[in-house]
Design an enzyme around this catalytic site. Structure first.
Site, PDB file in Angstrom:
ATOM      1  N   ARG B 227      37.162  37.894  39.712  1.00  0.00           N
ATOM      2  CA  ARG B 227      36.191  38.256  38.683  1.00  0.00           C
ATOM      3  C   ARG B 227      36.153  39.759  38.441  1.00  0.00           C
ATOM      4  O   ARG B 227      36.521  40.563  39.294  1.00  0.00           O
ATOM      5  CB  ARG B 227      34.790  37.727  39.011  1.00  0.00           C
ATOM      6  CG  ARG B 227      34.144  38.226  40.287  1.00  0.00           C
ATOM      7  CD  ARG B 227      32.753  37.578  40.447  1.00  0.00           C
ATOM      8  NE  ARG B 227      31.888  37.968  39.364  1.00  0.00           N
ATOM      9  CZ  ARG B 227      30.976  38.958  39.446  1.00  0.00           C
ATOM     10  NH1 ARG B 227      30.800  39.616  40.566  1.00  0.00           N
ATOM     11  NH2 ARG B 227      30.247  39.276  38.401  1.00  0.00           N
ATOM     12  N   HIS B 228      35.717  40.131  37.249  1.00  0.00           N
ATOM     13  CA  HIS B 228      35.526  41.539  36.947  1.00  0.00           C
ATOM     14  C   HIS B 228      34.336  42.048  37.751  1.00  0.00           C
ATOM     15  O   HIS B 228      33.339  41.342  37.888  1.00  0.00           O
ATOM     16  CB  HIS B 228      35.272  41.726  35.446  1.00  0.00           C
ATOM     17  CG  HIS B 228      35.369  43.157  35.015  1.00  0.00           C
ATOM     18  ND1 HIS B 228      34.355  44.055  35.206  1.00  0.00           N
ATOM     19  CD2 HIS B 228      36.374  43.843  34.420  1.00  0.00           C
ATOM     20  CE1 HIS B 228      34.731  45.245  34.737  1.00  0.00           C
ATOM     21  NE2 HIS B 228      35.957  45.137  34.251  1.00  0.00           N
ATOM     22  N   PRO B 229      34.416  43.273  38.286  1.00  0.00           N
ATOM     23  CA  PRO B 229      33.319  43.734  39.150  1.00  0.00           C
ATOM     24  C   PRO B 229      31.995  43.970  38.443  1.00  0.00           C
ATOM     25  O   PRO B 229      30.947  43.941  39.087  1.00  0.00           O
ATOM     26  CB  PRO B 229      33.864  45.040  39.735  1.00  0.00           C
ATOM     27  CG  PRO B 229      34.950  45.474  38.815  1.00  0.00           C
ATOM     28  CD  PRO B 229      35.527  44.217  38.244  1.00  0.00           C
ATOM     29  N   SER B 230      31.997  44.187  37.122  1.00  0.00           N
ATOM     30  CA  SER B 230      30.705  44.520  36.497  1.00  0.00           C
ATOM     31  C   SER B 230      30.476  43.848  35.142  1.00  0.00           C
ATOM     32  O   SER B 230      29.648  44.296  34.365  1.00  0.00           O
ATOM     33  CB  SER B 230      30.556  46.040  36.366  1.00  0.00           C
ATOM     34  OG  SER B 230      31.605  46.564  35.607  1.00  0.00           O
ATOM     35  N   PHE B 234      33.160  36.641  33.604  1.00  0.00           N
ATOM     36  CA  PHE B 234      34.451  37.257  33.300  1.00  0.00           C
ATOM     37  C   PHE B 234      35.314  36.933  34.501  1.00  0.00           C
ATOM     38  O   PHE B 234      35.566  37.769  35.351  1.00  0.00           O
ATOM     39  CB  PHE B 234      34.235  38.773  33.186  1.00  0.00           C
ATOM     40  CG  PHE B 234      35.251  39.527  32.345  1.00  0.00           C
ATOM     41  CD1 PHE B 234      35.002  39.792  31.004  1.00  0.00           C
ATOM     42  CD2 PHE B 234      36.442  40.003  32.903  1.00  0.00           C
ATOM     43  CE1 PHE B 234      35.909  40.526  30.235  1.00  0.00           C
ATOM     44  CE2 PHE B 234      37.345  40.729  32.132  1.00  0.00           C
ATOM     45  CZ  PHE B 234      37.085  41.001  30.802  1.00  0.00           C
TER      46      PHE B 234
END
Lengths: 382, 382
Positions: B227-230, B234
């Site tokens: 996953r995207h960190p922020s 996503f």
């Protein structure tokens, strides 16, 4: 000392990452980059975390040294300004969904007819042609569909994302290269070109080894964790205080490694050649770790480096930013605020070049529309 | 139709990956690339697996369309030939350890004095300056030391290598960009430059988001799996037959996603904003998967695509090579053998450009020294 792109003007209609990354590299090489942003909000990343003093560090670290003018490309007065900018620019860069510029009356064909010297660069998820041209994409979508996730991660576990946004950034880099090649040709022959880079295409272009394997065997490679799929030893190893990397890419380096670790393995038929070492990689790893667990990472990195063997630590980003080699190369720069104080740090310019200024600071990223007056005066003087 | 780099000659002393990748992109843009190889073995990758009909597919897929001459740069007669080549070339590219070219008498200072128009491009592990300039490096060493491994992989597990060799390739791409910028300037002002790109520097240059976070918080980010960190959601999600990706990068897309999945969550304070969704990411994933597990990947990708939500499959490399969008973009090309038959396939040119030929085939990679006679005749005619 003159930057190689001094005198070139880039009209930058891009937002988020792929396009702004491309134009950041042009700014670092001396081009004048004018961001044309939507009135009101501007580039989406102005609202992206993390923030400092109410401003996005994300935006600041990718848009330093650019200028900003807010223009509504559906407004008649703003369109006049925009067209005067296009007439003065060498390059227009955009990363809208294909078709958006055409609907504004500013597609490649129209612009090329009116401004034949203009180079037009576009980056999009899937490119301006093909059945999926108009689909939306983000980094994660092209990392997944483009194959890099399928070879990243541990065997037998779910694939993982590459931690850096290579879906965007690599596409931005190919766009930069294409634009510069088009400018070289434009400067000789007087005619601009359109450069059309897709994030999905760019992912495939990274997969050299995996493509070669698939081409010959028909079988796509699987993820191989922290080791290279076809070179051994070329992976992480445990020392007494954590992991480090040894990359002994050929027989000569493997022999040196055996000497440095006092492991009599280089004549052993199970390990004498790279194919044999790949075959017996798990056993070899255990034999090497039986030695490396006996001392620290720092010990082994110093010892193997002295022996000429490629090795190194696995650093987190805070450690990278303090790395003496990174510091010596001016690869961490301070982004200034409007008062000239260091507000953030950012990655420096990786393209080191004679006679290109490489200062330890960067001018601030512009507030939205901050340079309107200056840009309008420049147009009047032109 | 004329390629943008038609008429430029690149003298290519590189081997393995970073340098050859750089010059491959020049060949795809129309430059003449002359590989100068060591007599006997030539480029190391001629011996790299996988092989087909006794030839390395790895070498073939990165060196197609180049010419080869074998020269011993310590031999007096070969040095005469080499210097005639340098005098005719626009660019020299090398990826030796710093100091090697100087010992041969062909360092930047000497060449610049004798051939002031020549652009000199170098790519190395750590660059030509700094305390570690002379250390050896491979892809894996710079992926580890440069930080990308520290943010790639699953939280709580050991870091993994990015499956593609981005340590080499990204450095080769920055080198290509730097050389083109230097050529633009050389063509105007007549003076060549040295471009010095380090693989380590190039890794840091990829870490935009991670650098911004570290800059503001002082804390380096950890790996975040798939996953995207922020940004949330996503990441990857399970359907009934496996994983796929949803990248709903803003509130509007999240609202569309909720409608498409019949999930009444977009007004729920736990999920109404991206920061809230990041906070409650694990719960949100479970709620979404409670729906997506009910049907296949193909079903959800079609449904979400129709709703305008960025989504897609996680494809292995064999699937990528058959992807209709990739095919439509001519991103898989056939590398021919000497008899004109398709022998391998390779990634096509991701830089699509008006009036640049983009054929579905590539000329073969040269055998060692295959073009000696032709090159010597060209020198005599010059």
């Amino acid at each position: 000392m003159t930057a190689p792109l001094a005198g070139y003007t880039i009209l930058d209609l891009t937002h988020v990452l792929a396009g702004p990354y491309c134009t950041m590299t042009f700014a670092d090489l001396g081009a004048e980059v004018i961001k044309v942003e939507q009135p009101g909000l501007g580039d989406d990343t102005r609202a992206f975390p993390p923030f400092k003093d109410g401003k996005s560090a994300y935006f600041a670290t990718i848009n330093h040294g650019k200028k900003s003018i807010a223009l509504d490309l559906k407004d008649a007065d703003d369109r006049v300004i925009f067209e005067r900018l296009v007439a003065r620019a060498d390059v227009l860069v955009e990363n809208y969904r294909p078709g958006v510029m055409e609907r504004l009356g500013y597609g490649w064909e129209a612009l090329h007819a009116a401004y034949p010297r203009l180079v037009y660069g576009a980056v999009s998820g899937f490119g301006h042609t093909g059945p999926d041209a108009k689909r939306p994409a983000y980094d994660m979508v092209v990392q997944a569909r483009g194959g890099v996730m399928s070879i990243t991660g541990e065997a037998g576990r779910d694939p993982v994302r590459v931690g850096a946004s290579i879906g965007d950034i690599v596409a931005g880099m190919f766009l930069a290269q294409g634009i510069l090649a088009a400018l070289l040709d434009r400067d000789r022959l007087g005619k601009g070109r359109k450069v059309d880079v897709a994030m999905l295409d760019s992912q495939l272009a990274l997969l050299e080894h995996a493509v070669a394997i698939t081409s010959v065997s028909g079988q796509p490679p699987a993820p191989s964790g922290a080791r290279h799929p076809s070179i051994t030893p070329f992976e992480t190893f445990h020392a007494s205080d954590g992991l480090f990397v040894i990359a002994a890419g050929n027989d000569r380096l493997f022999e040196k490694l055996c000497i440095a670790l006092s492991l009599p393995l280089s004549d052993d038929p199970r390990f004498a050649t790279n194919p044999a070492r790949c075959e017996n990689a798990r056993l070899l790893k255990r034999l090497i770790e039986a030695v490396t667990l006996g001392d620290t990472r720092a010990h082994w990195i110093a010892k193997l480096t002295a022996a000429g063997i490629p090795t190194g630590p696995i650093q987190n980003v805070a450690e990278v930013l303090k790395d003496p080699q990174i510091k010596a190369r001016n690869m961490v720069v301070d982004v200034l605020d409007k008062n000239g104080r260091a507000a953030y740090f950012a990655a420096g310019n990786p393209i080191k070049m004679t006679d290109n200024p490489d200062p330890p600071t960067r001018a601030p990223a512009p507030d939205l529309d901050a340079n309107r007056g200056e840009i309008l005066r420049w147009l009047d003087e032109g």
